[in-house]
Design a protein around this motif. Structure first.
Motif, mmCIF file in Angstrom:
data_model
loop_
_atom_site.group_PDB
_atom_site.id
_atom_site.type_symbol
_atom_site.label_atom_id
_atom_site.label_comp_id
_atom_site.label_asym_id
_atom_site.label_seq_id
_atom_site.Cartn_x
_atom_site.Cartn_y
_atom_site.Cartn_z
ATOM 1 N N LEU A 224 20.704 4.793 -22.067
ATOM 2 C CA LEU A 224 19.887 5.324 -22.895
ATOM 3 C C LEU A 224 19.305 4.332 -24.156
ATOM 4 O O LEU A 224 18.124 4.402 -24.556
ATOM 5 N N LYS A 225 20.143 3.528 -24.605
ATOM 6 C CA LYS A 225 19.993 2.471 -25.634
ATOM 7 C C LYS A 225 18.880 1.639 -25.230
ATOM 8 O O LYS A 225 17.892 1.383 -25.972
ATOM 9 N N THR A 226 18.679 1.210 -23.819
ATOM 10 C CA THR A 226 17.811 0.317 -23.343
ATOM 11 C C THR A 226 16.370 1.131 -23.520
ATOM 12 O O THR A 226 15.273 0.455 -23.885
ATOM 13 N N LYS B 170 10.808 2.175 -28.630
ATOM 14 C CA LYS B 170 10.756 1.748 -30.144
ATOM 15 C C LYS B 170 9.956 0.455 -30.308
ATOM 16 O O LYS B 170 9.049 0.148 -31.239
ATOM 17 N N SER B 171 10.124 -0.393 -29.240
ATOM 18 C CA SER B 171 9.381 -1.779 -29.246
ATOM 19 C C SER B 171 7.963 -1.424 -29.075
ATOM 20 O O SER B 171 6.855 -2.095 -29.559
ATOM 21 N N GLY C 132 1.845 -0.756 -33.867
ATOM 22 C CA GLY C 132 1.808 -0.863 -35.456
ATOM 23 C C GLY C 132 1.674 -2.180 -36.188
ATOM 24 O O GLY C 132 1.403 -2.399 -37.422
ATOM 25 N N LEU C 133 1.663 -3.339 -35.270
ATOM 26 C CA LEU C 133 1.627 -4.475 -36.254
ATOM 27 C C LEU C 133 0.184 -4.968 -36.510
ATOM 28 O O LEU C 133 0.279 -5.818 -37.610
ATOM 29 N N ARG C 134 -0.767 -4.420 -35.787
ATOM 30 C CA ARG C 134 -2.115 -4.903 -36.381
ATOM 31 C C ARG C 134 -2.918 -3.736 -35.772
ATOM 32 O O ARG C 134 -2.446 -2.700 -35.166
ATOM 33 N N GLU C 135 -4.244 -3.827 -36.505
ATOM 34 C CA GLU C 135 -5.207 -2.901 -35.960
ATOM 35 C C GLU C 135 -5.667 -3.112 -34.349
ATOM 36 O O GLU C 135 -5.835 -4.175 -34.028
#
Length: 466
Positions: A250-252, A258-259, A265-268
């Motif tokens: 589940l964590k993986t 999440k990644s 969201g890092l750039r447009e």
């Protein structure tokens, strides 16, 4: 509130109560025997004294041939009552107040005298004066002799009292010895309990004490505890490993989702890039949802009890699984073959579970089958069971992996590669499904190439009606 009961105390009390009951019965038997012996001796004494009195009746020193009683040589106790009567009218001798009672010649009669119980013996006889003479005179003599029963009863009570005191003393000694012996004999059980009490989640080692192995009756208990602890240890380790592996899986999946979101969201980005990222995230969420769903399925199978009304036709569920996997098989260029059967096979499993079982095994075989090969399915009905085997022509299974293939999340490599896209729960669910239906599943390597998965399930009674 539940009260604690001492087994040794209950055992000791039970034995003592049984001994007490036996002692009471024995005292009763002894008392009755002693009473019989004492009163028989008393009756014999009455007869003997009566005969002695009859012998004391002698000819009187008169001319008319009368008789008299000379009892000087006869020992008569003061409490005795007797009378010697000749010719129904003449009293030759007496002592005490003779009560009136029916005569019972040659027998013993019980009579109460002044509220005291007496036993009387009646003797009738004839005394002949000058038996050789023509003028012989015959006298009819009646002797009644009695003694109080108190002396006999006193002797009976004395003998009984001695026996009762000896029995009570013996019971006391037995109680002490029995209490010591019970504690000694129960010591191996206490030692076994103390050893079992040391078991906890950090210490699973259990070795039955030598004292418990010496007793035949305790050997099954010691062996059962050892086997139970071993099973609990395995179950505990499986549960702990399952929890750890589930958390890892589940964590993986969550880390991947999440990644993916963070990357967006890092750039447009363009609309197409956002749509592609969301689609990738939805795939990861679907994989996470599938993992959770399989975990819930496995938990349901391991905890629930099979309903007696659950049944399905296994060949029908197999055909549905083959049809569902058809597109994936064509994509991998793998053919699926199954011989036609004229018989139906009803098993104690819900249709959805049977489809899940067949689908998991078939998809697992297709994933490991090389291109342009085949997966061969064989179904055989034997006495009371149906056997279903799936053979692929893949690389087979490492011998070191065979014992662990049915463990949850086991994929056969330490890195838990996600290339196959599986969760490692498929075979665990298959095993749980088979055991839930009182069947079995095993995996072996084919002697030539590939692996073979064999499922055996019991047929239902409805099978005989078809």
């Amino acid at each position: 509130m539940n009260s604690r009961v001492s087994l040794s105390r209950r055992l000791t009390l039970t034995v003592l109560l049984l001994e007490l009951l036996a002692a009471v019965v024995l005292i009763g038997i002894v008392t009755n025997h002693e009473r019989k012996v004492r009163f028989e001796a008393m009756d014999a004494n009455l007869r003997a004294t009566s005969n002695a009195l009859f012998g004391a009746v002698q000819e009187a020193e008169t001319q008319n041939g009368s008789v008299k009683l000379d009892a000087h040589g006869v020992s008569i106790p003061d409490q005795a009552i007797y009378s010697v009567v000749a010719d129904d009218s003449k009293t030759l001798g007496s002592q005490g107040d003779m009560p009136a009672f029916p005569q019972n010649p040659g027998g013993v009669t019980k009579v109460r005298v002044h509220q005291r119980p007496f036993r009387f013996y009646t003797l009738q006889g004839e005394r002949i004066i000058d038996p050789e003479s023509p003028r012989a005179i015959t006298h009819h003599v009646v002797i009644r002799y009695g003694m109080p029963e108190g002396r006999a009863w006193h002797a009976v009570f004395e003998a009984t009292r001695f026996f009762a005191i000896a029995t009570i003393a013996l019971l006391g000694i037995t109680a002490l010895c029995l209490s010591w012996l019970v504690r000694r004999f129960l010591f191996p059980i206490r030692e076994l309990a103390e050893e079992a009490d040391q078991i906890d989640t950090e210490r699973w080692a259990f070795v039955a004490p030598e004292s418990s192995r010496r007793f035949t009756e305790l050997q099954p208990l010691a062996s059962a505890i050892e086997k139970t602890v071993a099973r609990l240890h395995r179950s505990f380790e499986q549960q702990r490993r399952f929890t750890s592996d589930a958390a890892h899986e589940l964590k993986t999946d969550i880390a991947i989702i999440k990644s993916s979101v963070q990357l967006l969201g890092l750039r447009e980005r363009t609309v197409e890039e956002y749509q592609s990222g969301l689609a990738s995230g939805m795939q990861d969420i679907a994989r996470l949802e599938a993992t959770v769903g399989k975990m819930l399925t496995l938990a349901r199978l391991e905890q629930s009890v099979q309903a007696e009304t659950e049944s399905c036709e296994l060949i029908e569920a197999l055909d549905e699984s083959i049809q569902q996997a058809k597109a994936f098989a064509e994509l991998k260029r793998v053919s699926v073959t199954r011989p036609l059967l004229s018989e139906a096979a009803f098993v104690g499993m819900a249709h959805e579970d049977a489809s899940l079982l067949c689908s998991n095994i078939l998809m697992n075989a297709l994933q490991h089958a090389p291109e342009n090969s085949s997966v061969e399915i064989n179904v055989a009905l034997t006495d009371g069971s149906v056997s279903m085997s799936f053979r692929d022509y893949g690389p087979g299974i490492l011998e070191a992996d065979l014992p662990y293939l049915f463990d949850p999340f086991y994929r056969g490599d330490a890195s838990r590669s996600r290339k196959s896209g599986g969760t490692g729960l498929g075979l665990s669910i298959c095993k749980a499904l088979c055991e839930h239906a009182h069947g079995s599943i095993r995996i072996t390597n084919n002697k030539d190439v590939g692996a073979v998965v064999t499922v055996t399930l019991p047929l239902l009674a409805i099978q005989a009606e078809i």
